[in-house]
Scaffold this active site. Structure first.
Site, PDB file in Angstrom:
ATOM      1  N   LYS A 156      -6.266   0.166  -7.488  1.00  0.00           N
ATOM      2  CA  LYS A 156      -4.858   0.119  -7.054  1.00  0.00           C
ATOM      3  C   LYS A 156      -3.939  -0.196  -8.238  1.00  0.00           C
ATOM      4  O   LYS A 156      -2.867   0.360  -8.375  1.00  0.00           O
ATOM      5  CB  LYS A 156      -4.679  -0.957  -5.977  1.00  0.00           C
ATOM      6  CG  LYS A 156      -5.171  -0.544  -4.610  1.00  0.00           C
ATOM      7  CD  LYS A 156      -4.771  -1.601  -3.585  1.00  0.00           C
ATOM      8  CE  LYS A 156      -5.081  -1.185  -2.187  1.00  0.00           C
ATOM      9  NZ  LYS A 156      -4.593  -2.091  -1.175  1.00  0.00           N
ATOM     10  N   HIS A 192     -25.643  16.864  16.329  1.00  0.00           N
ATOM     11  CA  HIS A 192     -25.465  18.260  15.923  1.00  0.00           C
ATOM     12  C   HIS A 192     -25.555  18.451  14.418  1.00  0.00           C
ATOM     13  O   HIS A 192     -25.307  19.551  13.938  1.00  0.00           O
ATOM     14  CB  HIS A 192     -24.124  18.773  16.437  1.00  0.00           C
ATOM     15  CG  HIS A 192     -24.026  18.735  17.936  1.00  0.00           C
ATOM     16  ND1 HIS A 192     -24.464  19.761  18.739  1.00  0.00           N
ATOM     17  CD2 HIS A 192     -23.596  17.755  18.772  1.00  0.00           C
ATOM     18  CE1 HIS A 192     -24.273  19.437  20.009  1.00  0.00           C
ATOM     19  NE2 HIS A 192     -23.763  18.214  20.059  1.00  0.00           N
ATOM     20  N   THR A 210       0.850  -1.195   0.000  1.00  0.00           N
ATOM     21  CA  THR A 210       0.000   0.000   0.000  1.00  0.00           C
ATOM     22  C   THR A 210       0.885   1.245   0.000  1.00  0.00           C
ATOM     23  O   THR A 210       1.665   1.462   0.936  1.00  0.00           O
ATOM     24  CB  THR A 210      -0.962  -0.053   1.206  1.00  0.00           C
ATOM     25  OG1 THR A 210      -1.798  -1.202   1.018  1.00  0.00           O
ATOM     26  CG2 THR A 210      -1.813   1.177   1.323  1.00  0.00           C
ATOM     27  N   GLU A 262     -17.296  -3.142   1.762  1.00  0.00           N
ATOM     28  CA  GLU A 262     -16.391  -4.054   1.049  1.00  0.00           C
ATOM     29  C   GLU A 262     -16.984  -5.457   0.891  1.00  0.00           C
ATOM     30  O   GLU A 262     -16.803  -6.096  -0.132  1.00  0.00           O
ATOM     31  CB  GLU A 262     -15.047  -4.146   1.771  1.00  0.00           C
ATOM     32  CG  GLU A 262     -14.232  -2.869   1.632  1.00  0.00           C
ATOM     33  CD  GLU A 262     -12.856  -2.979   2.263  1.00  0.00           C
ATOM     34  OE1 GLU A 262     -11.962  -3.619   1.675  1.00  0.00           O
ATOM     35  OE2 GLU A 262     -12.672  -2.419   3.367  1.00  0.00           O
ATOM     36  N   ARG A 298      -8.963  -7.030   5.227  1.00  0.00           N
ATOM     37  CA  ARG A 298     -10.027  -6.703   6.193  1.00  0.00           C
ATOM     38  C   ARG A 298     -10.457  -7.923   7.004  1.00  0.00           C
ATOM     39  O   ARG A 298     -11.146  -7.779   8.007  1.00  0.00           O
ATOM     40  CB  ARG A 298     -11.224  -6.086   5.471  1.00  0.00           C
ATOM     41  CG  ARG A 298     -11.908  -7.035   4.515  1.00  0.00           C
ATOM     42  CD  ARG A 298     -12.966  -6.331   3.691  1.00  0.00           C
ATOM     43  NE  ARG A 298     -13.676  -7.240   2.809  1.00  0.00           N
ATOM     44  CZ  ARG A 298     -13.211  -7.696   1.650  1.00  0.00           C
ATOM     45  NH1 ARG A 298     -12.006  -7.352   1.226  1.00  0.00           N
ATOM     46  NH2 ARG A 298     -13.937  -8.518   0.912  1.00  0.00           N
TER      47      ARG A 298
HETATM   48  C1  F6R Z   1      -9.221  -5.360   1.275  1.00  0.00           C
HETATM   49  C2  F6R Z   1      -9.186  -4.334   2.302  1.00  0.00           C
HETATM   50  C3  F6R Z   1      -8.634  -2.982   1.954  1.00  0.00           C
HETATM   51  C4  F6R Z   1      -7.139  -2.953   2.240  1.00  0.00           C
HETATM   52  C5  F6R Z   1      -6.521  -1.620   1.843  1.00  0.00           C
HETATM   53  C6  F6R Z   1      -5.041  -1.524   2.203  1.00  0.00           C
HETATM   54  O1  F6R Z   1      -9.616  -6.574   1.855  1.00  0.00           O
HETATM   55  O2  F6R Z   1      -9.566  -4.556   3.408  1.00  0.00           O
HETATM   56  O3  F6R Z   1      -9.332  -2.021   2.687  1.00  0.00           O
HETATM   57  O4  F6R Z   1      -6.913  -3.188   3.600  1.00  0.00           O
HETATM   58  O5  F6R Z   1      -6.660  -1.424   0.469  1.00  0.00           O
HETATM   59  O6  F6R Z   1      -4.343  -2.648   1.780  1.00  0.00           O
HETATM   60  P1  F6R Z   1      -3.391  -3.398   2.811  1.00  0.00           P
HETATM   61  O7  F6R Z   1      -4.246  -3.753   3.972  1.00  0.00           O
HETATM   62  O8  F6R Z   1      -2.857  -4.568   2.089  1.00  0.00           O
HETATM   63  O9  F6R Z   1      -2.347  -2.400   3.167  1.00  0.00           O
END
Ligand code: F6R
Length: 349
Positions: free
Chosen positions: A342, A250, A102, A234, A149
Site C-alpha cells: 500500500k 464442477h 483505502t 493474513e 480484519r
Molecule cells: C488488514 C486487513 C486488510 C484491509 C484492507 C483494506 O488487517 O484486513 O485486508 O482490510 O487492506 O483496508 P481498510 O480495511 O483499512 O480499508
C-alpha cells in the site's frame, strides 16, 4: 503441546491478538450500538452497493449473503475502483474502510458523489472520514487501533444498521440477539485457555498442520469459507483456497486425486439449514476426497438464524487462523507485505 502452553503462545503472539479475538462478542455489541444518523428521511434504495476491500469487505459479504433470502433489493459487494454502472441515483452506497485510507473505497465514494448517490461511510477516520465531513455524508465513526480484519464486529453491525435505516432489513433484531448469544457462548471454548482436548479451533489448526487448507461451504457458508481463506492468509501467512458447493463439484473436485492431494486438507463448513441437495453433495464430496486427501474435517455452524450461523463459523475461523499462525511461529497481527505494498502504491507514479 505448544497450543496449550499459554506462555509460549504469548511469546509468538507479541501483539496480543488473542485478547482482541477473545473480545469478539463485546466488539459485536459495541458495533451494534453504532447507528447511522441521517440528515433527512431516507428513500428506500433500488440497489445497495457495499464498497470495501479486504477485512472491510468481510462484513459486507455477510450482509449480502444474509440479504439473499430476506430482502427484495439487490445487494452487491463491490471490491474495486469506481462503482458498477448499475448504481444510479436510486441506489445506496455503503462505503466501509476501517483505516479510511483505502484508495479503491475513496474512488467508489468519489464516483457516488459524482453520480449523486447517497453514501453512508463506515470508518475510523483517514481520507474517508475527511471526505465524509467535507460532503456532509452520513458517517459511522469507529474507534481506531485495531487491524481492519479484526474489527469485523464494528464493521458488520453498522452496515446492517445503515441498511435498516434505509428500509432494507437484512436481519431481524431477534436474529442479531441470537448471533450475539451464539458468539458469546462459543468464546470460552475457543480461547487459548481452553485445552486442545475441547477446543475445536486448536483441533482444526492441528489437523490442517503443514498442509494447504481448502475451505468449502454451501450457498450460505461459502461466504464464511472465503473469510477463513483470507484470515488464514493474513493471520497465519498460509495460502488457502475457498470454494462453494455446488460450483466446486464442477471443477475443483478434479484436483483431489493422485499424490498431490496428500498436501491438501479440506475443511467442510456445514450448516443445519442447508438444503437436502446440498447436504447430499457434501456427503459425496467427503466420500470422494477422503481416500486421497491429506485430511478432511467437517465443521458445523451454531445457531438458528442465517446471520447467527454465518457469524459462528466466521468466529471459529478467526481462531483457527490464529492457532495456525502460532503453529507456524508467526505473529498473527502484522501484515508487513500488505502494508508495504500500500505504501509503495501511494508513492509510486
Ligand atoms: C488488514 C486487513 C486488510 C484491509 C484492507 C483494506 O488487517 O484486513 O485486508 O482490510 O487492506 O483496508 P481498510 O480495511 O483499512 O480499508
Amino acid at each position: 503441546m505448544m497450543l496449550d502452553d499459554v506462555q509460549a503462545l504469548a511469546r509468538v503472539d507479541a501483539h496480543d491478538t488473542r485478547r482482541v479475538l477473545a473480545e469478539f462478542a463485546a466488539q459485536c455489541r459495541q458495533g451494534r450500538a453504532l447507528s447511522v444518523t441521517l440528515a433527512k428521511r431516507a428513500a428506500r434504495p433500488r440497489l445497495v452497493v457495499l464498497a470495501g476491500m479486504g477485512g472491510s469487505a468481510a462484513g459486507a459479504d455477510l450482509v449480502a449473503t444474509c440479504g439473499l433470502s430476506s430482502v427484495d433489493v439487490p445487494i452487491l459487494v463491490h471490491r474495486g475502483y469506481g462503482l458498477p454502472a448499475a448504481a444510479g441515483r436510486d441506489a445506496l452506497v455503503v462505503a466501509s474502510s476501517y483505516s479510511g485510507d483505502t484508495v479503491e473505497v475513496i474512488s467508489a465514494v468519489e464516483t457516488a458523489l459524482a453520480r449523486r448517490i447517497p453514501v453512508v461511510a463506515i470508518t475510523s477516520g483517514g481520507a474517508l472520514g475527511t471526505l465524509a465531513k467535507r460532503h456532509g455524508l452520513a458517517c459511522v465513526a469507529l474507534p481506531s487501533g485495531l487491524m481492519p480484519r479484526m474489527a469485523l464486529g464494528l464493521l458488520v453491525f453498522p452496515a446492517l444498521n445503515a441498511l435498516a435505516a434505509h428500509g432494507v432489513a437484512v436481519a431481524a433484531e431477534a436474529d442479531l440477539d441470537e448471533a450475539l448469544a451464539v458468539v458469546s457462548a462459543q468464546a470460552a471454548d475457543l480461547t487459548p485457555e481452553a485445552g486442545s482436548d475441547r477446543n475445536e479451533a486448536k483441533q482444526l489448526a492441528l489437523a490442517i498442520g503443514p498442509r494447504l487448507p481448502a475451505v468449502y461451504g454451501g450457498p450460505l457458508t461459502g461466504t464464511a469459507a472465503y473469510r477463513w481463506k483470507t484470515d488464514l492468509e493474513e493471520n497465519a501467512k498460509l495460502l488457502a483456497v475457498a470454494g462453494t458447493m455446488p460450483e466446486m463439484n464442477h471443477n475443483e473436485i478434479e484436483v483431489w486425486q493422485g499424490p498431490a492431494a496428500r498436501t491438501l486438507h479440506a475443511v467442510l463448513l456445514r450448516d443445519r439449514g442447508e438444503e437436502p441437495e446440498i447436504a447430499r453433495r457434501f456427503a459425496l464430496v467427503r466420500e470422494l476426497l477422503t481416500p486421497a486427501a491429506g485430511g478432511v474435517s467437517e465443521v458445523w455452524a451454531h445457531g438458528t438464524s442465517r446471520f447467527a450461523r454465518l457469524l459462528s463459523l466466521v468466529h471459529l475461523g478467526q481462531w483457527v487462523s490464529y492457532y495456525a499462525a502460532i503453529l507456524r511461529d508467526t505473529d498473527p497481527w502484522p501484515v508487513p507485505v500488505l502494508m508495504s505494498f500500500k505504501q509503495r502504491l501511494s508513492t509510486s507514479p
